[in-house]
Design a protein around this motif. Structure first.
Motif, PDB file in Angstrom:
ATOM      1  N   LEU A   2       1.050  -0.833   0.257  1.00 21.57           N
ATOM      2  CA  LEU A   2      -0.263  -0.243  -0.188  1.00 21.57           C
ATOM      3  C   LEU A   2       0.753   1.383  -0.371  1.00 21.57           C
ATOM      4  O   LEU A   2       1.831   1.360   0.819  1.00 21.57           O
ATOM      5  CB  LEU A   2      -0.812   0.139   1.465  1.00 21.57           C
ATOM      6  CG  LEU A   2      -1.696  -0.733   1.616  1.00 21.57           C
ATOM      7  CD1 LEU A   2      -2.732  -1.198   3.003  1.00 21.57           C
ATOM      8  CD2 LEU A   2      -2.803  -1.089   0.173  1.00 21.57           C
ATOM      9  N   HIS A   3      -0.055   2.576  -0.694  1.00 21.66           N
ATOM     10  CA  HIS A   3       1.070   3.760  -0.967  1.00 21.66           C
ATOM     11  C   HIS A   3       2.286   3.759  -1.038  1.00 21.66           C
ATOM     12  O   HIS A   3       2.505   3.125  -2.141  1.00 21.66           O
ATOM     13  CB  HIS A   3       0.624   4.005   0.890  1.00 21.66           C
ATOM     14  CG  HIS A   3      -0.539   4.224   1.508  1.00 21.66           C
ATOM     15  ND1 HIS A   3      -2.101   5.011   0.730  1.00 21.66           N
ATOM     16  CD2 HIS A   3      -0.811   3.242   2.205  1.00 21.66           C
ATOM     17  CE1 HIS A   3      -2.710   4.939   1.400  1.00 21.66           C
ATOM     18  NE2 HIS A   3      -2.221   3.856   2.645  1.00 21.66           N
ATOM     19  N   ASP A   4       3.157   4.070   0.073  1.00 27.96           N
ATOM     20  CA  ASP A   4       4.895   3.958  -0.590  1.00 27.96           C
ATOM     21  C   ASP A   4       5.500   3.050  -0.267  1.00 27.96           C
ATOM     22  O   ASP A   4       6.613   3.511   0.389  1.00 27.96           O
ATOM     23  CB  ASP A   4       5.155   5.726  -0.102  1.00 27.96           C
ATOM     24  CG  ASP A   4       5.358   5.839   0.810  1.00 27.96           C
ATOM     25  OD1 ASP A   4       4.958   5.184   1.990  1.00 27.96           O
ATOM     26  OD2 ASP A   4       6.139   6.647   1.462  1.00 27.96           O
ATOM     27  N   ARG A   5       4.906   2.286   0.537  1.00 30.58           N
ATOM     28  CA  ARG A   5       5.873   1.413   0.824  1.00 30.58           C
ATOM     29  C   ARG A   5       6.576   0.335  -0.292  1.00 30.58           C
ATOM     30  O   ARG A   5       5.881  -0.032  -0.948  1.00 30.58           O
ATOM     31  CB  ARG A   5       4.456   0.114   1.865  1.00 30.58           C
ATOM     32  CG  ARG A   5       3.734   0.523   2.804  1.00 30.58           C
ATOM     33  CD  ARG A   5       4.918   1.711   4.063  1.00 30.58           C
ATOM     34  NE  ARG A   5       4.027   1.958   5.006  1.00 30.58           N
ATOM     35  CZ  ARG A   5       3.393   3.120   5.459  1.00 30.58           C
ATOM     36  NH1 ARG A   5       3.370   3.650   4.262  1.00 30.58           N
ATOM     37  NH2 ARG A   5       2.896   3.676   6.068  1.00 30.58           N
ATOM     38  N   GLY A  45       4.553  -0.308  -3.358  1.00 30.39           N
ATOM     39  CA  GLY A  45       3.422   0.259  -3.389  1.00 30.39           C
ATOM     40  C   GLY A  45       2.758   0.865  -4.552  1.00 30.39           C
ATOM     41  O   GLY A  45       3.942   1.353  -5.406  1.00 30.39           O
ATOM     42  N   HIS A  47       1.538   4.505  -5.462  1.00 30.77           N
ATOM     43  CA  HIS A  47       2.883   5.443  -4.904  1.00 30.77           C
ATOM     44  C   HIS A  47       4.003   5.343  -4.542  1.00 30.77           C
ATOM     45  O   HIS A  47       4.858   6.978  -4.529  1.00 30.77           O
ATOM     46  CB  HIS A  47       1.830   6.137  -3.726  1.00 30.77           C
ATOM     47  CG  HIS A  47       0.120   6.076  -4.154  1.00 30.77           C
ATOM     48  ND1 HIS A  47       0.496   6.928  -4.522  1.00 30.77           N
ATOM     49  CD2 HIS A  47      -0.253   5.877  -2.942  1.00 30.77           C
ATOM     50  CE1 HIS A  47      -0.868   7.263  -4.789  1.00 30.77           C
ATOM     51  NE2 HIS A  47      -1.283   6.480  -3.649  1.00 30.77           N
ATOM     52  N   ARG A  49       7.534   6.536  -5.920  1.00 31.92           N
ATOM     53  CA  ARG A  49       7.971   6.568  -7.788  1.00 31.92           C
ATOM     54  C   ARG A  49       9.651   6.461  -7.881  1.00 31.92           C
ATOM     55  O   ARG A  49       9.497   6.298  -8.734  1.00 31.92           O
ATOM     56  CB  ARG A  49       8.158   8.434  -7.321  1.00 31.92           C
ATOM     57  CG  ARG A  49       6.588   8.913  -7.134  1.00 31.92           C
ATOM     58  CD  ARG A  49       6.633  10.718  -6.307  1.00 31.92           C
ATOM     59  NE  ARG A  49       7.667   9.894  -5.355  1.00 31.92           N
ATOM     60  CZ  ARG A  49       7.933  11.748  -4.939  1.00 31.92           C
ATOM     61  NH1 ARG A  49       7.428  12.808  -5.095  1.00 31.92           N
ATOM     62  NH2 ARG A  49       8.102  11.787  -3.252  1.00 31.92           N
ATOM     63  N   ARG A  78       9.004   2.395   4.266  1.00 27.09           N
ATOM     64  CA  ARG A  78       8.135   3.825   3.855  1.00 27.09           C
ATOM     65  C   ARG A  78       9.840   3.609   2.370  1.00 27.09           C
ATOM     66  O   ARG A  78      11.015   3.126   2.608  1.00 27.09           O
ATOM     67  CB  ARG A  78       8.375   4.367   4.075  1.00 27.09           C
ATOM     68  CG  ARG A  78       6.691   4.735   5.180  1.00 27.09           C
ATOM     69  CD  ARG A  78       6.566   5.527   6.083  1.00 27.09           C
ATOM     70  NE  ARG A  78       6.123   6.378   4.592  1.00 27.09           N
ATOM     71  CZ  ARG A  78       4.391   6.898   4.891  1.00 27.09           C
ATOM     72  NH1 ARG A  78       3.807   6.478   6.311  1.00 27.09           N
ATOM     73  NH2 ARG A  78       3.885   7.140   4.328  1.00 27.09           N
ATOM     74  N   GLU A  79       9.268   3.880   1.191  1.00 26.71           N
ATOM     75  CA  GLU A  79      10.146   4.844   0.335  1.00 26.71           C
ATOM     76  C   GLU A  79      11.401   5.734   1.079  1.00 26.71           C
ATOM     77  O   GLU A  79      12.270   5.790   0.444  1.00 26.71           O
ATOM     78  CB  GLU A  79      10.146   5.247  -0.922  1.00 26.71           C
ATOM     79  CG  GLU A  79      10.685   5.563  -2.294  1.00 26.71           C
ATOM     80  CD  GLU A  79       9.448   5.907  -3.100  1.00 26.71           C
ATOM     81  OE1 GLU A  79      10.333   5.833  -4.338  1.00 26.71           O
ATOM     82  OE2 GLU A  79       8.674   6.477  -3.557  1.00 26.71           O
TER      83      GLU A  79
END
Length: 99
Positions: A2-5, A45, A47, A49, A78-79
């Motif tokens: 999920l998200h930026d994970r 995830g 998001h 980038r 997280r990224e």
């Protein structure tokens, strides 16, 4: 994910090391300075980038959350916790490493 994970696999070779004299240094041995680790990205995830599946990422092993999936241990982060990315998709004029 999920998200930026991102999900990275633990590097099996990063555990025990050998000194130049042949002494085995266990992964739990205390280091004088913080040691960063390289691992391969398994999932990202929507998001994230700067990271893609298959990239090698440099991160602080002390700031990790481990998870076990089907008997294999992975790290979720997280990224923004990544210090560097090594990727083959970078152009010929670049160094292959970017932050």
């Amino acid at each position: 994910m999920l998200h930026d994970r991102i999900l990275v696999e633990l590097d099996r070779e990063a555990g025990e090391r050998r000194s130049s004299g042949g002494i085995v240094i266990p992964a739990t041995a205390a280091m004088g300075a913080r040691r960063l680790s390289w691992s391969r990205v398994v999932a990202v995830g929507p998001h994230a980038r700067s990271v893609q599946v298959g990239d090698r990422v440099l991160f602080d092993a002390d700031d990790k959350a481990e998870v076990e999936v089907s008997g294999d241990v992975y790290i979720v982060m997280r990224e923004r916790d990544i210090h560097a990315v090594a990727a083959e998709r970078v152009g010929e004029e670049a160094t292959g490493l970017y932050l």
